[in-house]
Design a protein around this motif. Structure first.
Motif, PDB file in Angstrom:
ATOM      1  N   VAL A  51      -5.903   4.073  -3.120  1.00 31.07           N
ATOM      2  CA  VAL A  51      -7.375   4.353  -2.940  1.00 31.07           C
ATOM      3  C   VAL A  51      -7.686   4.502  -1.743  1.00 31.07           C
ATOM      4  CG1 VAL A  51      -9.668   3.714  -3.696  1.00 31.07           C
ATOM      5  CG2 VAL A  51      -7.650   3.239  -5.160  1.00 31.07           C
ATOM      6  N   PRO A  52      -8.453   5.683  -1.181  1.00 32.64           N
ATOM      7  CA  PRO A  52      -9.001   5.465   0.265  1.00 32.64           C
ATOM      8  C   PRO A  52     -10.122   4.747   0.357  1.00 32.64           C
ATOM      9  CG  PRO A  52      -9.757   7.555  -0.850  1.00 32.64           C
ATOM     10  CD  PRO A  52      -8.613   6.784  -1.931  1.00 32.64           C
ATOM     11  N   GLY A  53      -9.946   3.903   1.394  1.00 38.98           N
ATOM     12  CA  GLY A  53     -11.015   2.953   1.727  1.00 38.98           C
ATOM     13  C   GLY A  53     -11.639   2.894   3.009  1.00 38.98           C
ATOM     14  N   PRO A  54     -12.701   2.539   3.039  1.00 35.92           N
ATOM     15  CA  PRO A  54     -13.377   1.496   2.005  1.00 35.92           C
ATOM     16  C   PRO A  54     -14.020   2.209   0.974  1.00 35.92           C
ATOM     17  CG  PRO A  54     -14.706   1.522   3.955  1.00 35.92           C
ATOM     18  CD  PRO A  54     -13.558   2.277   4.291  1.00 35.92           C
ATOM     19  N   LEU A  91       0.781  -1.233   0.165  1.00 32.96           N
ATOM     20  CA  LEU A  91      -0.130  -0.048   0.141  1.00 32.96           C
ATOM     21  C   LEU A  91       0.858   1.215   0.008  1.00 32.96           C
ATOM     22  CD1 LEU A  91      -2.898  -1.008   2.708  1.00 32.96           C
ATOM     23  CD2 LEU A  91      -3.349  -0.695   0.139  1.00 32.96           C
ATOM     24  N   LEU A  92       0.287   2.294  -0.546  1.00 30.86           N
ATOM     25  CA  LEU A  92       0.935   3.585  -0.351  1.00 30.86           C
ATOM     26  C   LEU A  92       0.659   3.946   1.041  1.00 30.86           C
ATOM     27  CD1 LEU A  92      -0.078   5.488  -3.582  1.00 30.86           C
ATOM     28  CD2 LEU A  92       2.174   4.320  -3.293  1.00 30.86           C
ATOM     29  N   PRO A  93       2.004   4.657   1.412  1.00 28.69           N
ATOM     30  CA  PRO A  93       1.773   5.139   2.724  1.00 28.69           C
ATOM     31  C   PRO A  93       0.340   6.115   3.051  1.00 28.69           C
ATOM     32  CG  PRO A  93       4.053   5.598   2.109  1.00 28.69           C
ATOM     33  CD  PRO A  93       3.053   5.142   0.903  1.00 28.69           C
ATOM     34  N   GLY A  94      -0.338   5.886   4.025  1.00 31.89           N
ATOM     35  CA  GLY A  94      -1.677   6.605   4.348  1.00 31.89           C
ATOM     36  C   GLY A  94      -2.928   6.371   3.556  1.00 31.89           C
ATOM     37  N   TRP A  95      -2.846   5.222   2.586  1.00 29.18           N
ATOM     38  CA  TRP A  95      -3.899   4.683   1.768  1.00 29.18           C
ATOM     39  C   TRP A  95      -4.306   3.423   2.265  1.00 29.18           C
ATOM     40  CZ3 TRP A  95      -5.748   8.412  -1.244  1.00 29.18           C
ATOM     41  CH2 TRP A  95      -5.235   9.576  -1.780  1.00 29.18           C
ATOM     42  N   GLU A  96      -5.640   3.102   2.515  1.00 33.94           N
ATOM     43  CA  GLU A  96      -6.161   1.854   2.854  1.00 33.94           C
ATOM     44  C   GLU A  96      -6.355   1.000   1.548  1.00 33.94           C
ATOM     45  OE1 GLU A  96      -9.641   1.832   5.320  1.00 33.94           O
ATOM     46  OE2 GLU A  96      -9.175   4.084   6.053  1.00 33.94           O
ATOM     47  N   SER A  97      -6.501   1.432   0.648  1.00 32.50           N
ATOM     48  CA  SER A  97      -6.591   0.569  -0.481  1.00 32.50           C
ATOM     49  C   SER A  97      -5.604   0.797  -1.626  1.00 32.50           C
ATOM     50  CB  SER A  97      -8.153   0.493  -1.121  1.00 32.50           C
ATOM     51  OG  SER A  97      -9.004   0.342  -0.029  1.00 32.50           O
TER      52      SER A  97
END
Length: 506
Positions: free
Chosen positions: A126-129, A98-104
């Motif tokens: 991608v910000p998740g969910p 994952l990219l740092p700070g991204w949940e998806s």
């Protein structure tokens, strides 16, 4: 997400196409028969403990490396986390960091292997969910197919003044393209950009619509964004005269535009063409089409307003995203399921086929991602017998009929060594325990050696305490002391008063 709105819509379109193409079907001599690689167990092993894992494929290169994403813990009201993965025949399924700070994360394209075996994967965080691919930050991943490890995860940033960015395609020269927009969903104005992996320079470029794909000579295609449909759209009326280039059925019914989903290295395009024909429910039918200059148009007949474009290879074969395929050498459109080998047909309904490579490998996914590979030829390096598996049988096949594997134009000992080294990648070693110059596995399958315990080691190479030609492991040991009964009796550790070969204590 750049896809149709519901699974049911996709299945309805698949059924309609399947009914249409089965009529008048005629096979060619070189019609492919497909082996199926199902990734469900591998994916669920990588993403354990989730309540609702499902996955689909999004990219495929010429080496058969597949990328895609899994939907985890599905929530119809709030979306789901997505985790991207890469599949290679050497290492199976590996999760992308994952990219740092991204949940998806999400991925859309993958380059071919370079001389080191590295591939470049592009997509975004991608910000998740959330299941919308276009919301987030563009990114690339470099992965070694030799070691099975990621070399780097590189965020590409979001252009100043915009909210979101997504990388959509990468070519073998290390050029990446993508687009950025204002959020929360894609909206105009759009900024299309390209990024040079070697220099790290990102710059905007002019294009009249959202970029969708790029080939290895730097040509791009694209169109107007529609979140509920697979393709991006570009109106051709400003470029071509419809009467000259549109399919006649489209011209006759008011069709004046086409949309482009993918472009091959010859500049041939696959996408959707409008017809002006109403389906009676307020929608206009569209058809999957290929346009090739100077060949012109070919494609599927219009069956639904949800007819969805897939991918195209450099031979001109192309797929629909809903289980259809056009084979250039056969000159026709077909339902993909009829080409799957009979033993696999009960296990897969190929109702999604977004990409096809020059080897005619095809990817898809619905409940889980899958890969189709034609049988009977060496598509996977080292698969000499064409059974879509690299194993010791391939060494035997090479010994029986040597072929050039190292690319030097002849078949010699160097090719055998190339294959031996390739087998080591899969943890397989060519042994010759009896020193007869033939691999042990080949001795056994050719009937030159017996293998009573099925351990792939010739019987003559195993311990045989009484030299009767039967390995100790295959002799009886009624008293369970670890010594074969005949040897117990011969050594006097067991009596045999009636000389029946069974120790008296038994």
């Amino acid at each position: 997400m750049i896809t149709e709105s519901t699974p049911n819509a996709r299945r309805i379109a698949t059924l309609a196409i399947g009914m249409m193409v089965l009529c008048g079907f005629a096979r060619a001599d070189d019609v492919p028969t497909y082996h199926v690689t199902l990734l469900d167990d591998l994916i669920e092993a990588v993403f354990p403990g989730v309540e609702y894992p499902s996955s689909w494929s999004t990219g495929l290169n010429e080496n058969g490396d597949l990328i895609g994403q899994a939907m985890l813990n599905f929530d119809p009201d709030h979306g789901s986390r997505m985790r991207s993965f890469v599949y290679t025949v050497e290492h199976g399924v590996i999760a992308l960091p994952l990219l740092p700070g991204w949940e998806s994360n999400a991925v859309l394209d993958v380059s071919d292997r370079d001389e080191r075996g590295d591939i470049v994967i592009v997509g975004g965080g991608v910000p998740g969910p959330n299941i919308d691919l276009s919301i987030g930050e563009a990114a690339l991943w470099r992965y070694s197919t030799v070691t099975g490890a990621f070399i780097e995860t590189r965020p590409l940033g979001i252009p100043a003044g915009l909210d979101d960015s997504l990388a959509v395609a990468v070519n073998n020269d290390g050029i990446i393209i993508g687009f950025a927009s204002t959020g929360p969903y894609v909206s105009y104005p759009i900024t299309n950009w390209k990024y040079d992996l070697a220099t790290g320079v990102q710059e905007a470029f002019d294009f009249p619509a959202i970029v969708k794909d790029m080939n290895n000579v730097g040509q791009v295609c694209g169109g107007v964004y529609r979140g509920d449909l697979f393709g991006n759209y570009e109106d051709l009326t400003e470029t071509y005269e419809p009467g000259d280039v549109m399919p006649q059925w489209a011209v006759d019914n008011g069709g004046i535009s086409a949309s482009w989903n993918q472009i091959n290295d010859q500049g041939w395009l696959v996408g959707r063409a409008s017809t002006g024909i109403s389906d009676g429910a307020g929608h206009l039918l569209v058809a999957i089409v290929r346009y090739a200059d100077p060949v012109g148009w070919v494609g599927f007949a219009p069956v639904s307003h949800l007819s969805l474009a897939g991918g195209i290879n450099n031979q001109g074969d192309f797929t629909t995203a809903t289980g259809g395929v056009y084979f250039e050498n056969m000159g026709g459109s077909y339902g993909l399921n009829q080409f799957i080998a009979p033993e696999w047909q009960p296990l897969l309904n190929a109702d999604e086929s977004p990409r096809i490579n020059d080897h005619r490998q095809i990817i898809g996914g619905d409940d889980h991602a899958w890969l189709l590979t034609p049988m009977g030829e060496m598509i996977i390096p080292g698969d000499v017998n064409g059974d879509v598996t690299v194993d010791l049988d391939d060494h035997c096949a090479w010994v029986a009929a040597p072929i050039d594997l190292d690319g030097d134009g002849d078949a010699d000992g160097a090719d055998e060594q190339w294959l031996i080294d390739r087998l080591l990648v899969f943890g397989l070693t060519v042994e010759d325990c009896n020193g007869n110059g033939i691999g042990d596995h080949c001795d056994i399958i050719d009937g030159l050696s017996l293998d009573c315990d099925l351990n792939d080691v010739p019987d003559e190479c195993q311990d045989d305490c009484n030299n009767d030609g039967i390995p100790d492991v295959c002799e009886s040991d009624c008293n369970g002391n670890g010594t074969p009964d005949p040897c117990d009796i011969a050594a006097g550790t067991s009596d045999d008063c009636n000389a029946n070969g069974i120790p008296d204590e038994c």
